[in-house]
Scaffold this motif. Sequence first.
Motif, mmCIF file in Angstrom:
data_model
loop_
_atom_site.group_PDB
_atom_site.id
_atom_site.type_symbol
_atom_site.label_atom_id
_atom_site.label_comp_id
_atom_site.label_asym_id
_atom_site.label_seq_id
_atom_site.Cartn_x
_atom_site.Cartn_y
_atom_site.Cartn_z
ATOM 1 N N PHE A 4 -7.653 10.826 6.760
ATOM 2 C CA PHE A 4 -7.491 12.008 5.916
ATOM 3 C C PHE A 4 -6.075 12.032 5.353
ATOM 4 N N ALA A 5 -5.952 12.203 4.052
ATOM 5 C CA ALA A 5 -4.652 12.290 3.386
ATOM 6 C C ALA A 5 -4.705 13.478 2.438
ATOM 7 N N VAL A 6 -4.422 14.642 2.997
ATOM 8 C CA VAL A 6 -4.578 15.890 2.268
ATOM 9 C C VAL A 6 -3.210 16.501 1.975
ATOM 10 N N GLY A 7 -3.064 17.060 0.769
ATOM 11 C CA GLY A 7 -1.798 17.691 0.405
ATOM 12 C C GLY A 7 -0.671 16.679 0.332
ATOM 13 N N ARG A 8 0.473 17.042 0.878
ATOM 14 C CA ARG A 8 1.664 16.182 0.795
ATOM 15 C C ARG A 8 1.554 14.931 1.671
ATOM 16 N N TYR A 9 0.591 14.913 2.575
ATOM 17 C CA TYR A 9 0.438 13.757 3.450
ATOM 18 C C TYR A 9 0.066 12.499 2.664
ATOM 19 N N LEU A 10 -0.615 12.661 1.547
ATOM 20 C CA LEU A 10 -0.992 11.489 0.758
ATOM 21 C C LEU A 10 0.246 10.768 0.240
ATOM 22 N N ASP A 11 1.130 11.494 -0.434
ATOM 23 C CA ASP A 11 2.334 10.864 -0.991
ATOM 24 C C ASP A 11 3.235 10.307 0.105
ATOM 25 N N ALA A 12 3.311 11.015 1.226
ATOM 26 C CA ALA A 12 4.256 10.633 2.277
ATOM 27 C C ALA A 12 3.806 9.403 3.066
ATOM 28 N N TYR A 13 2.492 9.217 3.236
ATOM 29 C CA TYR A 13 2.046 8.229 4.218
ATOM 30 C C TYR A 13 0.969 7.239 3.766
ATOM 31 N N LEU A 14 0.080 7.624 2.860
ATOM 32 C CA LEU A 14 -1.131 6.832 2.664
ATOM 33 C C LEU A 14 -0.862 5.407 2.206
ATOM 34 N N GLY A 15 0.046 5.215 1.271
ATOM 35 C CA GLY A 15 0.317 3.870 0.784
ATOM 36 C C GLY A 15 0.771 2.932 1.887
ATOM 37 N N THR A 16 1.705 3.391 2.690
ATOM 38 C CA THR A 16 2.208 2.567 3.803
ATOM 39 C C THR A 16 1.114 2.305 4.821
ATOM 40 N N PHE A 17 0.327 3.331 5.104
ATOM 41 C CA PHE A 17 -0.772 3.170 6.068
ATOM 42 C C PHE A 17 -1.740 2.084 5.613
ATOM 43 N N LEU A 18 -2.182 2.153 4.358
ATOM 44 C CA LEU A 18 -3.175 1.201 3.871
ATOM 45 C C LEU A 18 -2.615 -0.214 3.766
ATOM 46 N N ASN A 19 -1.409 -0.348 3.260
ATOM 47 C CA ASN A 19 -0.819 -1.682 3.124
ATOM 48 C C ASN A 19 -0.607 -2.340 4.487
ATOM 49 N N SER A 20 -0.169 -1.564 5.458
ATOM 50 C CA SER A 20 0.032 -2.131 6.790
ATOM 51 C C SER A 20 -1.300 -2.445 7.463
ATOM 52 N N SER A 21 -2.320 -1.633 7.206
ATOM 53 C CA SER A 21 -3.647 -1.908 7.748
ATOM 54 C C SER A 21 -4.195 -3.229 7.219
ATOM 55 N N GLU A 22 -3.955 -3.500 5.950
ATOM 56 C CA GLU A 22 -4.429 -4.758 5.369
ATOM 57 C C GLU A 22 -3.779 -5.977 6.026
ATOM 58 N N ARG A 23 -2.633 -5.784 6.626
ATOM 59 C CA ARG A 23 -1.950 -6.896 7.301
ATOM 60 C C ARG A 23 -2.375 -7.055 8.753
ATOM 61 N N HIS A 24 -2.960 -6.001 9.359
ATOM 62 C CA HIS A 24 -3.144 -6.043 10.808
ATOM 63 C C HIS A 24 -4.496 -5.554 11.340
ATOM 64 N N PHE A 25 -5.249 -4.760 10.587
ATOM 65 C CA PHE A 25 -6.438 -4.116 11.147
ATOM 66 C C PHE A 25 -7.701 -4.948 10.944
ATOM 67 N N MET A 26 -8.305 -5.377 12.041
ATOM 68 C CA MET A 26 -9.617 -6.047 12.056
ATOM 69 C C MET A 26 -9.696 -7.181 11.040
ATOM 70 N N LEU A 27 -8.660 -8.009 11.017
ATOM 71 C CA LEU A 27 -8.631 -9.113 10.061
ATOM 72 C C LEU A 27 -9.794 -10.067 10.330
ATOM 73 N N GLY A 28 -10.461 -10.480 9.253
ATOM 74 C CA GLY A 28 -11.591 -11.391 9.377
ATOM 75 C C GLY A 28 -12.934 -10.700 9.495
ATOM 76 N N LEU A 29 -12.945 -9.385 9.666
ATOM 77 C CA LEU A 29 -14.197 -8.635 9.734
ATOM 78 C C LEU A 29 -14.357 -7.770 8.481
ATOM 79 N N PRO A 30 -15.580 -7.457 8.098
ATOM 80 C CA PRO A 30 -15.787 -6.526 6.983
ATOM 81 C C PRO A 30 -15.266 -5.137 7.357
ATOM 82 N N VAL A 31 -14.460 -4.551 6.477
ATOM 83 C CA VAL A 31 -13.872 -3.231 6.715
ATOM 84 C C VAL A 31 -14.059 -2.373 5.462
ATOM 85 N N THR A 32 -14.516 -1.147 5.671
ATOM 86 C CA THR A 32 -14.589 -0.175 4.580
ATOM 87 C C THR A 32 -13.696 1.000 4.932
ATOM 88 N N TYR A 33 -12.730 1.294 4.051
ATOM 89 C CA TYR A 33 -11.865 2.459 4.226
ATOM 90 C C TYR A 33 -12.542 3.685 3.615
#
Length: 337
Positions: free
Chosen positions: A106-135
């Motif tokens: 959830f990225a609601v209000g100011r949380y989107l600008d503050a965190y979402l980009g970093t969260f998603l980019n870092s997830s692409e480097r580390h979260f469940m690599l090699g498996l199908p993932v839907t955000y």
Amino acid sequence: MGHVQKTKGVLKCVLCIPITFSVLYIISPSLRILVGLLPMDKCPLESAKMLVLDNSVDTSLNLWSRSKVQTCTSWKAPIIWEGMFDPDLYDQVHKTEGSSVALTVFAVGRYLDAYLGTFLNSSERHFMLGLPVTYYIFTDVPEKVPDITLAPQRSIKVIKVERKSRWQDISMMRMKIISDVIESDIRHRCTHVFCFDVDQVFTGRFGSEALGESVALLHAHYYRVPRSWFTYDRNPKSKAYMQTGDFYYHAAIFGGSWKSVQALAEACYQGIMEDKQNNVEALWHDESHLNKYMWLHKPSRVLSPEYCWDTSIGYRSDIKVARVLWAPKYYDALRTP
């Protein structure tokens, strides 16, 4: 009458102990150091073959590779720490089994600008690599979701949600939203679901070793303290009320099969709504209800604090790798209506 008043006074003092400890813990670095020296319970099992298995590959876990931490629960579920598992073996098994993962955030209000980009980019480097993932990104401003370069077999679905005036309501209502999207979409696409807070950053492997039927996370600030210090909701009027429990779980990350996560989300939502009808709000909102649910329905897998670490705690010799870190909190700015 005097006896009754005295008893109520004593009860209030007892209930304040966990909260008082939490305040002292936050403001006292020396107390955090001392807590880090407290011993953990030890896994009594001789080998992983004695676990209640989530899957066959769990028999490969080395429960005694980490002798100074607790590597299994009293109900024979594994507690996952660095050094216990073979990452390549887990990845191979889950690829063969066709595991796929939905990540909700959830990225609601100011949380989107503050965190979402970093969260998603870092997830692409580390979260469940090699498996199908839907955000699954839930936000009140879909047009502001950043463009992210995704690896093959990974996709993003943006779902618009209503912004609430209080952050507590956003936190608590996410359980209903998660349950609804599992029913309408996720169960047709993914075998597993992981639910994350957005104010976190992936810094190390968060892989298939974390997948299980029902997955809970040990809270970084409470995994070494006595149970009597856990900040459960101790208001008997709340559906989240607990006198005692097994561990204190962190609602910043939880997961499991889509069926298990849906059952948890529905139960927590029902508890929240019953509290609301009775003009009650649990101490830590959806986290209090999650802890109650996980006490009644034991998780089949528990993640160590490596999977969500707070660097303000300081050095801990048992944290060999930090897989997710708490991002800086800007509560005053982000939670202002």
